[in-house]
Design a protein around this motif. Sequence first.
Motif, PDB file in Angstrom:
ATOM      1  N   UNK A   1       7.505  -1.288   4.535  1.00  0.00           N
ATOM      2  CA  UNK A   1       6.100  -1.281   4.184  1.00  0.00           C
ATOM      3  C   UNK A   1       5.738  -2.445   3.246  1.00  0.00           C
ATOM      4  N   UNK A   2       6.713  -2.910   2.481  1.00  0.00           N
ATOM      5  CA  UNK A   2       6.442  -4.009   1.556  1.00  0.00           C
ATOM      6  C   UNK A   2       5.944  -5.251   2.293  1.00  0.00           C
ATOM      7  N   UNK A   3       6.565  -5.567   3.422  1.00  0.00           N
ATOM      8  CA  UNK A   3       6.150  -6.749   4.192  1.00  0.00           C
ATOM      9  C   UNK A   3       4.724  -6.592   4.704  1.00  0.00           C
ATOM     10  N   UNK A   4       4.381  -5.374   5.122  1.00  0.00           N
ATOM     11  CA  UNK A   4       3.019  -5.143   5.615  1.00  0.00           C
ATOM     12  C   UNK A   4       2.002  -5.296   4.480  1.00  0.00           C
ATOM     13  N   UNK A   5       2.353  -4.757   3.314  1.00  0.00           N
ATOM     14  CA  UNK A   5       1.446  -4.871   2.173  1.00  0.00           C
ATOM     15  C   UNK A   5       1.295  -6.316   1.716  1.00  0.00           C
ATOM     16  N   UNK A   6       2.387  -7.076   1.777  1.00  0.00           N
ATOM     17  CA  UNK A   6       2.302  -8.494   1.422  1.00  0.00           C
ATOM     18  C   UNK A   6       1.395  -9.245   2.402  1.00  0.00           C
ATOM     19  N   UNK A   7       1.508  -8.895   3.684  1.00  0.00           N
ATOM     20  CA  UNK A   7       0.664  -9.515   4.692  1.00  0.00           C
ATOM     21  C   UNK A   7      -0.812  -9.183   4.426  1.00  0.00           C
ATOM     22  N   UNK A   8      -1.091  -7.927   4.125  1.00  0.00           N
ATOM     23  CA  UNK A   8      -2.459  -7.511   3.828  1.00  0.00           C
ATOM     24  C   UNK A   8      -2.976  -8.213   2.583  1.00  0.00           C
ATOM     25  N   UNK A   9      -2.135  -8.334   1.573  1.00  0.00           N
ATOM     26  CA  UNK A   9      -2.537  -9.002   0.334  1.00  0.00           C
ATOM     27  C   UNK A   9      -2.867 -10.484   0.588  1.00  0.00           C
ATOM     28  N   UNK A  10      -2.035 -11.151   1.390  1.00  0.00           N
ATOM     29  CA  UNK A  10      -2.308 -12.562   1.717  1.00  0.00           C
ATOM     30  C   UNK A  10      -3.621 -12.692   2.500  1.00  0.00           C
TER      31      UNK A  10
END
Length: 180
Positions: free
Chosen positions: A1-10
């Motif tokens: 989930x961390x990668x998805x959240x990082x993508x959303x944040x970017x």
Amino acid sequence: MDAMNEMLSRAADRTIGVVRGIGDDRFGLPTPCTEYDVRALLGHLSWVAAMMAALARKEQVPPQDTEPAALEGRVRDMVAAWADPAAFEGESPMMGLPMTVVFQMGLGDLVFHGWDLARATGQDYEVDTETAEATLAYIEQMAPMARQNGVIGEEVAVPADAPPFERALGLSGRDPAWKP
């Protein structure tokens, strides 16, 4: 989930950067979403962000409020809501879709409409490879249903060897070469 959240944040940072570059004098400009001018698209995205934050928290979706001035705060709240791993669990009672798909919808709206706003106002909008590929995978999966429900337009032909984000734009009914 961390990668998805990082993508959303970017994606949130990119889109907010575009929004900050839009003056009130540009609100009446057309966008690639023919049913929206810039102001209406800002309002739509503002409400989508509020809705996606509520869905992530498994809360009641707020009444539709398309206030453009609230967009940045709502996008930041959306990112915060999806940072909770519980947001990805189960199905959305409102949509009957897995929460991972609801997340992809929110990411897609943020990225596609960020691009729409950038194009309409003459700004750049760069999408990193990971987000481009995720957006393409999402729209490949959802385009038939979205088209059937009138959410996106007819596919725009894009060369098969075009970059992933351009292919995603075409599948979403957008012309990657669109200019106002």
